[in-house]
Design an enzyme around this catalytic site. Structure first.
Site, PDB file in Angstrom:
ATOM      1  N   CYS A  30       0.837  -1.218   0.000  1.00 48.80           N
ATOM      2  CA  CYS A  30       0.000   0.000   0.000  1.00 48.80           C
ATOM      3  C   CYS A  30       0.869   1.264   0.000  1.00 48.80           C
ATOM      4  O   CYS A  30       1.522   1.572   0.991  1.00 48.80           O
ATOM      5  CB  CYS A  30      -0.911  -0.062   1.231  1.00 48.80           C
ATOM      6  N   CYS A  33       0.062   3.849   2.634  1.00 50.16           N
ATOM      7  CA  CYS A  33       0.482   3.346   3.953  1.00 50.16           C
ATOM      8  C   CYS A  33       1.955   3.659   4.197  1.00 50.16           C
ATOM      9  O   CYS A  33       2.352   4.045   5.296  1.00 50.16           O
ATOM     10  CB  CYS A  33       0.293   1.828   4.052  1.00 50.16           C
TER      11      CYS A  33
END
Length: 107
Positions: A30, A33
């Protein structure tokens, strides 16, 4: 670097904590993230007296992610007294996160 938690120790590390816990639900793949990760680490260092900051990799710990209905990441939850007290989803700048979680970061 923030402390990593797993399905196995989530209850002990987060739900049983005597101070609020910010949990960063994330995954290696991600991009957002990875952008917010260092920001969460900084908050954890700066506010170590007030909160505990941990990270949970949703890929490796699907039971906890499912239990809390994590469908979008990064998802940043604040747990207080074993309950979800606040949550936000998506990468945000540090100032926005500090403002959002201000009541848990005050001494």
């Amino acid at each position: 670097m923030s402390h990593q938690v797993t399905d196995a120790n989530f209850s002990e590390e987060v739900l049983s904590s005597d101070k609020p816990v910010i949990v960063d639900f994330w995954a290696e793949w991600c991009g957002p993230c990875r952008m917010v990760g260092p920001v969460i680490d900084e908050i954890g260092e700066e506010y170590a007296e007030q909160v505990k900051v941990v990270k949970l990799d949703v890929e490796n710990n699907p039971a906890t992610a499912m239990k809390y209905g994590i469908t979008s990441i990064p998802a940043i939850y604040v747990f207080k007294d074993g309950e979800v007290a606040q949550q936000t989803v998506g990468a945000k700048p540090k100032a926005a996160l500090v403002k959002e979680f201000a009541e848990y970061l005050q001494a």
